[in-house]
Design an enzyme around this catalytic site. Sequence first.
Site, PDB file in Angstrom:
ATOM      1  N   GLY A  25       0.872  -1.163   0.000  1.00 16.64           N
ATOM      2  CA  GLY A  25       0.000   0.000   0.000  1.00 16.64           C
ATOM      3  C   GLY A  25       0.912   1.217   0.000  1.00 16.64           C
ATOM      4  O   GLY A  25       2.150   1.078  -0.011  1.00 16.64           O
ATOM      5  N   SER A  26       0.343   2.411   0.037  1.00 19.40           N
ATOM      6  CA  SER A  26       1.191   3.621  -0.035  1.00 19.40           C
ATOM      7  C   SER A  26       2.204   3.658   1.109  1.00 19.40           C
ATOM      8  O   SER A  26       3.352   4.064   0.932  1.00 19.40           O
ATOM      9  CB  SER A  26       0.303   4.870  -0.010  1.00 19.40           C
ATOM     10  OG  SER A  26      -0.571   4.779   1.113  1.00 19.40           O
ATOM     11  N   GLU A  28       4.010   1.436   2.236  1.00 26.24           N
ATOM     12  CA  GLU A  28       5.152   0.531   2.057  1.00 26.24           C
ATOM     13  C   GLU A  28       6.080   1.025   0.955  1.00 26.24           C
ATOM     14  O   GLU A  28       7.211   0.578   0.823  1.00 26.24           O
ATOM     15  CB  GLU A  28       4.667  -0.888   1.737  1.00 26.24           C
ATOM     16  CG  GLU A  28       3.977  -1.610   2.903  1.00 26.24           C
ATOM     17  CD  GLU A  28       2.648  -0.955   3.262  1.00 26.24           C
ATOM     18  OE1 GLU A  28       1.826  -0.700   2.347  1.00 26.24           O
ATOM     19  OE2 GLU A  28       2.442  -0.675   4.450  1.00 26.24           O
ATOM     20  N   GLU A  47      -3.179 -10.852   1.437  1.00 29.67           N
ATOM     21  CA  GLU A  47      -2.123 -11.005   2.449  1.00 29.67           C
ATOM     22  C   GLU A  47      -2.108 -12.407   3.062  1.00 29.67           C
ATOM     23  O   GLU A  47      -1.067 -12.885   3.517  1.00 29.67           O
ATOM     24  CB  GLU A  47      -2.277  -9.963   3.543  1.00 29.67           C
ATOM     25  CG  GLU A  47      -1.969  -8.540   3.101  1.00 29.67           C
ATOM     26  CD  GLU A  47      -3.150  -7.850   2.419  1.00 29.67           C
ATOM     27  OE1 GLU A  47      -4.195  -8.502   2.214  1.00 29.67           O
ATOM     28  OE2 GLU A  47      -3.017  -6.653   2.096  1.00 29.67           O
ATOM     29  N   HIS A  70       0.525  -4.302   4.243  1.00 28.59           N
ATOM     30  CA  HIS A  70       0.011  -2.940   4.248  1.00 28.59           C
ATOM     31  C   HIS A  70      -0.685  -2.607   5.558  1.00 28.59           C
ATOM     32  O   HIS A  70      -1.847  -2.929   5.759  1.00 28.59           O
ATOM     33  CB  HIS A  70      -0.967  -2.748   3.076  1.00 28.59           C
ATOM     34  CG  HIS A  70      -1.556  -1.385   3.030  1.00 28.59           C
ATOM     35  ND1 HIS A  70      -0.784  -0.241   3.179  1.00 28.59           N
ATOM     36  CD2 HIS A  70      -2.822  -0.955   2.885  1.00 28.59           C
ATOM     37  CE1 HIS A  70      -1.553   0.820   3.111  1.00 28.59           C
ATOM     38  NE2 HIS A  70      -2.804   0.424   2.948  1.00 28.59           N
ATOM     39  N   HIS A 280      -7.118 -32.643  18.926  1.00 29.72           N
ATOM     40  CA  HIS A 280      -8.069 -31.888  18.090  1.00 29.72           C
ATOM     41  C   HIS A 280      -9.482 -32.171  18.590  1.00 29.72           C
ATOM     42  O   HIS A 280     -10.038 -31.414  19.360  1.00 29.72           O
ATOM     43  CB  HIS A 280      -7.874 -32.289  16.621  1.00 29.72           C
ATOM     44  CG  HIS A 280      -8.668 -31.482  15.652  1.00 29.72           C
ATOM     45  ND1 HIS A 280      -8.402 -31.434  14.305  1.00 29.72           N
ATOM     46  CD2 HIS A 280      -9.751 -30.687  15.841  1.00 29.72           C
ATOM     47  CE1 HIS A 280      -9.283 -30.643  13.708  1.00 29.72           C
ATOM     48  NE2 HIS A 280     -10.103 -30.182  14.603  1.00 29.72           N
ATOM     49  N   GLY A 398      -4.219 -25.888  11.148  1.00 29.73           N
ATOM     50  CA  GLY A 398      -5.490 -26.263  10.510  1.00 29.73           C
ATOM     51  C   GLY A 398      -6.180 -25.071   9.885  1.00 29.73           C
ATOM     52  O   GLY A 398      -7.320 -25.163   9.451  1.00 29.73           O
TER      53      GLY A 398
HETATM   54  C1  LIG Z   1      -9.558 -20.330   7.640  1.00 28.41           C
HETATM   55  C2  LIG Z   1     -10.465 -21.503   7.988  1.00 28.41           C
HETATM   56  N1  LIG Z   1     -11.806 -21.365   7.839  1.00 28.41           N
HETATM   57  C3  LIG Z   1     -12.649 -22.408   8.145  1.00 28.41           C
HETATM   58  C4  LIG Z   1     -12.134 -23.589   8.638  1.00 28.41           C
HETATM   59  C5  LIG Z   1     -13.077 -24.702   9.058  1.00 28.41           C
HETATM   60  N2  LIG Z   1     -12.916 -25.933   8.252  1.00 28.41           N
HETATM   61  C6  LIG Z   1     -13.494 -26.127   7.013  1.00 28.41           C
HETATM   62  C7  LIG Z   1     -14.306 -25.070   6.331  1.00 28.41           C
HETATM   63  C8  LIG Z   1     -13.262 -27.386   6.476  1.00 28.41           C
HETATM   64  C9  LIG Z   1     -13.739 -27.982   5.194  1.00 28.41           C
HETATM   65  C10 LIG Z   1     -12.667 -28.052   4.132  1.00 28.41           C
HETATM   66  O1  LIG Z   1     -13.260 -28.638   2.991  1.00 28.41           O
HETATM   67  P1  LIG Z   1     -12.353 -29.220   1.822  1.00 28.41           P
HETATM   68  O2  LIG Z   1     -13.252 -29.320   0.638  1.00 28.41           O
HETATM   69  O3  LIG Z   1     -11.144 -28.440   1.662  1.00 28.41           O
HETATM   70  O4  LIG Z   1     -11.920 -30.663   2.282  1.00 28.41           O
HETATM   71  P2  LIG Z   1     -12.808 -31.941   2.618  1.00 28.41           P
HETATM   72  O5  LIG Z   1     -14.017 -31.901   1.744  1.00 28.41           O
HETATM   73  O6  LIG Z   1     -11.909 -33.106   2.322  1.00 28.41           O
HETATM   74  O7  LIG Z   1     -13.138 -31.856   4.073  1.00 28.41           O
HETATM   75  S1  LIG Z   1     -12.253 -28.247   7.578  1.00 28.41           S
HETATM   76  C11 LIG Z   1     -12.206 -26.993   8.725  1.00 28.41           C
HETATM   77  O8  LIG Z   1     -11.597 -27.037   9.841  1.00 28.41           O
HETATM   78  C12 LIG Z   1     -10.716 -23.669   8.827  1.00 28.41           C
HETATM   79  N3  LIG Z   1     -10.108 -24.794   9.340  1.00 28.41           N
HETATM   80  N4  LIG Z   1      -9.909 -22.620   8.471  1.00 28.41           N
END
Ligand SMILES: Cc1ncc(Cn2c(C)c(CCOP(=O)(O)OP(=O)(O)O)sc2=O)c(N)n1
Length: 523
Positions: A25-26, A28, A47, A70, A280, A398
């Site tokens: 952005g400006s 930077e 980002e 930015h 988890h 994750g």
């Molecule tokens: C930034 C972000 N947003 C939402 C999620 C929640 N989330 C989401 C939305 C998943 C589904 C991913 O679907 P995919 O199509 O990539 O894979 P599968 O169909 O194999 O589960 S798994 C999971 O933890 C996350 N982990 N991270």
Amino acid sequence: MPTVRRISHQFLERRGLTTVFGNPGSNELPFLAELPASFRYVLGLHEGVVVGMADGYAQATGRPVLVNLHAAAGSGNAMGALTNAVYSRSPLVLTAGQQVRSAIGLEAMLANVDAAHLMRPLVGWSGEPSCAADVPRSLAQAVFEAELHRRPTYLSVPYDDWAQELDDSVAVTLDREVRRGFAPTEDQLAELVGQVSTARNPALVLGGDIDAAGLFDRAVALAEHLALPTWVAPSPHRLPFPNRHRLFRGVLPAGIAPVSTALAGHDLILVLGAPVFRYHQHVPGPYLPEGSRLVQVTDDLGAATRAPMGEALVADPGAVVEALLARTTARGGETGYVPNPEPATAEEALHPEQVFAALRETQTADTTYVVESTSTNSAWWRQMDLRQGSSYFFPASGGLGFGLPAAVGMAMGRPDRPVVAVVGDGSANYGITALWTAAQHRVPVTFVILRNGTYGALRWFGGLLGTPDVPGTEIPGLDFTRIAEGYGVPATTVTEVDELHAQLKAVADGPRLIQVDTQLTTP
Ligand SMILES: Cc1ncc(Cn2c(C)c(CCOP(=O)(O)OP(=O)(O)O)sc2=O)c(N)n1
Ligand SMILES: [Ca+2]
């Protein structure tokens, strides 16, 4: 007299931080002016993609990486990707432009209010220098903090600082060196060697730090030397041990009770290079099996202090591996690998196991896989046969949006190794603009999109949590071939195994995307 910009560029050049991942952005522009020819600026269109690419580059090279964002808006967009970099312990040096000093307090447009606190607690160190003359030293501190703690840092710099002239004495910062040594003491090694030597049925649990430290092959040597059944710690972001080795017992489940069940019967559980543990799904129960003792060796002080059980030695796991190899009696563990099973099949679409078997059969053994498909882990480990370090990467917290960008960053960091991204049709959307950067830099990544039309993992979690009928888990109608072509990446859709083999075998001199319709499976 040198300017702040000149001294800062020189410091970055001497430390090898000459690849800058950014979105400007400006604020930077004054930092980016007069970049020496040795620098390479890699533009990401969002980002989150910028940090994802930098994370991939850092994990591929093992070196600190410069990121330029930015102000507050850019830094905020980066936070999701930053959660992954925190847990992969990637030494990212985030820099962000700030309004001119006189306009920060009145909160003019693009003022990053309270900048030093914006990215906490994600970053380890963050700061905004109190005057222009302190910018070079602060930048050096940000680099050394990231390098030594292996945790992202954040430096905000008002943009009127860069042109300020400094007296020559500041050049003394340029030659600083800061090194770490985490070798265990002789007494600590002797105690550990004694514990392992006298254990009746020890087990080995390895974390991503073993792969990050280049200890993949030494871990195999140790397991074979001591005949150690070996697990990978739960929620792995890297693979520290060959997944088809005869001593491999699998990835530990990410639940408290299931971990105890898996490790039952082992009187000593030696955990190297992993937090204890990255659970988890919440499955309460005993943290350890009856009669088991857990000893964790890690150079991550936080991972050692926050564990709920066991003993921890804060030390370089590599030194412990070498000491155990040198000072214990060989127990003649199994060597060699188990054969690969036939892949499961499906009716309408391909089974993910068929996709993974096709990758195994067509890609070279040194391929680096960046995986972000959250319902196919079981299928992945059942079909893949990974025998080298730096072969497998997964978003460390994750946080989705890692797969596509990190694959681009890894291919840039390690151009000597082929890179394949295996990404779900849900995950792909979070970092989709990485395709544009891949096309612009002609980065030779194969992007495989598994299209099952759903957030598969959430469907599975819904069953686990007793909430099967919730909105927001279906994602029908996405066509990544047309999206990819819009970003400049050639793309195809395949529905048959033979087609997939043919596409995967084809040689590409740049990025390509293969969309595969797959059946939903459970993680
Ligand atoms: C930034 C972000 N947003 C939402 C999620 C929640 N989330 C989401 C939305 C998943 C589904 C991913 O679907 P995919 O199509 O990539 O894979 P599968 O169909 O194999 O589960 S798994 C999971 O933890 C996350 N982990 N991270
Ligand atoms: Ca999906």
